[in-house]
Design a protein around this motif. Structure first.
Motif, PDB file in Angstrom:
ATOM      1  N   GLY A  30     -36.629  36.887  -4.831  1.00 21.45           N
ATOM      2  CA  GLY A  30     -35.664  36.965  -3.730  1.00 21.45           C
ATOM      3  C   GLY A  30     -34.256  36.615  -4.177  1.00 21.45           C
ATOM      4  O   GLY A  30     -33.300  36.815  -3.437  1.00 21.45           O
ATOM      5  N   LYS A  53     -31.616  38.576  -9.618  1.00 21.67           N
ATOM      6  CA  LYS A  53     -32.927  38.810  -9.003  1.00 21.67           C
ATOM      7  C   LYS A  53     -34.091  38.440  -9.915  1.00 21.67           C
ATOM      8  O   LYS A  53     -35.154  38.085  -9.440  1.00 21.67           O
ATOM      9  CB  LYS A  53     -33.053  40.278  -8.612  1.00 21.67           C
ATOM     10  N   ARG A  65     -28.101  40.870   7.786  1.00 17.52           N
ATOM     11  CA  ARG A  65     -28.066  39.399   7.834  1.00 17.52           C
ATOM     12  C   ARG A  65     -27.315  38.939   6.593  1.00 17.52           C
ATOM     13  O   ARG A  65     -27.016  39.740   5.718  1.00 17.52           O
ATOM     14  CB  ARG A  65     -29.510  38.913   7.754  1.00 17.52           C
ATOM     15  N   PRO A  68     -29.899  33.802  -1.756  1.00 13.90           N
ATOM     16  CA  PRO A  68     -28.984  32.662  -1.649  1.00 13.90           C
ATOM     17  C   PRO A  68     -27.489  32.989  -1.563  1.00 13.90           C
ATOM     18  O   PRO A  68     -26.672  32.089  -1.735  1.00 13.90           O
ATOM     19  CB  PRO A  68     -29.246  31.925  -2.955  1.00 13.90           C
ATOM     20  N   GLY A  96     -27.194  37.237   2.927  1.00  9.21           N
ATOM     21  CA  GLY A  96     -28.147  37.145   1.829  1.00  9.21           C
ATOM     22  C   GLY A  96     -28.606  35.709   1.653  1.00  9.21           C
ATOM     23  O   GLY A  96     -27.957  34.765   2.098  1.00  9.21           O
TER      24      GLY A  96
HETATM   25  N1  GLY Z   1     -30.726  37.718  -2.195  1.00 10.69           N
HETATM   26  C1  GLY Z   1     -31.052  38.987  -1.698  1.00 10.69           C
HETATM   27  C2  GLY Z   1     -31.265  39.070  -0.253  1.00 10.69           C
HETATM   28  O1  GLY Z   1     -31.021  38.150   0.504  1.00 10.69           O
HETATM   29  O2  GLY Z   1     -31.703  40.120   0.209  1.00 10.69           O
END
Ligand code: GLY
Ligand code: AMP
Length: 420
Positions: free
Chosen positions: A225, A213, A286, A290, A288
């Protein structure tokens, strides 16, 4: 079959890529898509938060399956609207999407089924929240209840930071999403993510991943993200996985069904693992981003069969064909991200890259201008590779990164350090 994917990031590019490996797919439309997706599928300008507009579009284009990528359309009920109109949809109802859209809701579900998670309290009043922080001390975690584009969580190392976060949230930093605040115990351990397809009854694990992160090497700098990810996650051993399923995922899914909101779609469980014991950090409704990029690279064309079976309630008849492989993705982001960044800089060198089932550059925030690929977002490219070992996947991914000519971008050089 005709397939519509909603979304336009790296996650949706990887979903589109996997779907196209499957000969069942006759026509693929992605809304809104991006420059990378446009090279492999039709892109459509469509307001994906408008369920009626999506239903009309799906009708006009004889769509057989709608795959919803991001959480925002799910939270506003786009999957419900499409199901009402008779479409086969991959993605939960708005009621079930509260597992991501309301942290207080998720905490209450965890309480009901005694799923291990951080101790917490919920507040709608700043004074009470402040008193709680002063009594608990730091480190402590402050969370806006609702969706805040990944920015609603503050891991506070000291009380002053925690108090300031609470002040801002109640002052309206995240609008209605911050009208309620959840304050949590800070959990230590190693984080990993578990992805399960759920069709209301059957729960089918489809992979594990870990992401990075922080913006910079050594897990330094601000939260983002996600700057890279790899799959599988070594910390999710068979034993930990079994516990996560038995103690967290299965009871949650049973409780959702009991409450009349059976979960249908992919459930992303963010876990904190310490001494072999998993605790829930959060659910997302959903894939993630990446993390999807590494999962799709490993699943390939079977991803479509699994997603379709999930959407049609036939998961019980499905198995995942696992290869003994590893995948890694390295995110290339615009300089300045996650703060302010410039758009429009040109990215060169992409045309000459070899792309196949072991290496792909998935596009996130890109746009095409006069035949040139330009940066159009914070996270811009997801350079993804597969190998027989994580080391091989990493070496392949970075070999591609090194061939991309984009002076205005940056990336981490150490994705996977913990596992390697
Ligand atoms: N990579 C973290 C998320 O999609 O929430
Ligand atoms: P979220 O936006 O819910 O994904 O949270 C962002 C990140 O904050 C998580 O991935 C964790 O790294 C961290 N985090 C959230 N809750 C906690 C917690 N209770 N203890 C420690 N870290 C946390």
């Amino acid at each position: 079959m005709n397939i519509l994917i909603l979304g336009g990031g790296g996650r949706e590019h990887s979903l589109a890529w996997a779907v196209l490996q499957n000969p069942k797919c006759d026509r693929l439309i992605v809304a809104p898509g991006n420059a990378g997706i446009a090279a492999i599928a039709e892109c459509a300008a469509l307001d994906i938060l408008d369920g009626d507009a999506v239903a009309v579009f799906a009708e006009e284009n004889a769509v057989d399956l709608v795959i919803v990528g991001p959480e925002a359309p799910l939270a506003v009920g786009v999957a419900d609207r499409l199901r009402e109109a008779g479409f086969v949809v991959f993605g939960p109802s708005a009621a079930a999407a509260r597992l991501e859209a309301s942290k207080a809701f998720t905490k209450a579900i965890c309480d009901a089924v005694s799923a291990p998670t951080a101790r917490y309290a919920r507040f709608t009043d700043a004074a009470a929240a402040r008193a709680y922080i002063e009594a608990e001390g730091a480190p402590i975690v402050i969370k806006a209840d609702g969706l805040a584009a990944g920015k609603g969580v503050v891991v506070a190392d000291d009380e002053a930071t925690a108090l300031a976060a609470v002040g801002k949230m109640f002052a309206g930093q995240f609008g209605a999403a911050g009208a309620e605040v959840v304050i949590e115990e800070f959990m230590t351990g190693e984080e990993a993510s578990l992805f399960c397809l759920v069709d209301g009854e059957t729960i089918l694990p489809v992979g594990t991943a870990q992401d990075h992160k922080r913006a910079f090497d050594g897990d330094a700098g601000p939260n983002t993200g996600g700057m890279g990810a790899y799959s599988p996650a070594p910390v999710l051993t068979e034993a930990v996985l079994t516990r996560a399923l038995d103690e967290i995922v299965r009871p949650t899914m049973a409780e959702m069904a009991l409450r009349g909101m059976p979960y249908r779609g992919v459930l992303y469980a963010g876990l904190m693992i310490e001494d072999g014991a998993p605790r829930l950090v959060e659910y997302n409704v959903r894939f993630g981003d990446p993390e999807a990029q590494v999962l799709m690279m490993r699943l390939g064309g079977q991803a479509l069969d699994l997603i379709q079976a999930c959407a049609e309630g036939r998961l019980a008849e499905k198995r995942v064909n696992w290869a003994e492989d590893h995948a890694m993705t390295v995110v290339m982001a615009a300089a300045g991200y996650p703060g302010p960044y410039e758009k429009g800089s040109e990215i060169k060198g992409l045309e000459s890259l070899p792309e196949d089932s072991t290496a792909m550059v998935f596009h996130a925030g890109t746009a095409e201008e006069d035949g040139r690929i330009c940066a159009a977002g914070g996270r811009v490219l997801n350079v993804t590779a597969r190998g027989t070992s994580l080391r091989e996947a990493r070496d392949r991914a970075y070999a591609l990164v090194d061939r991309i000519d984009w002076p205005d971008g940056f990336y981490r050089r150490d994705i996977g350090w913990r596992a390697l």
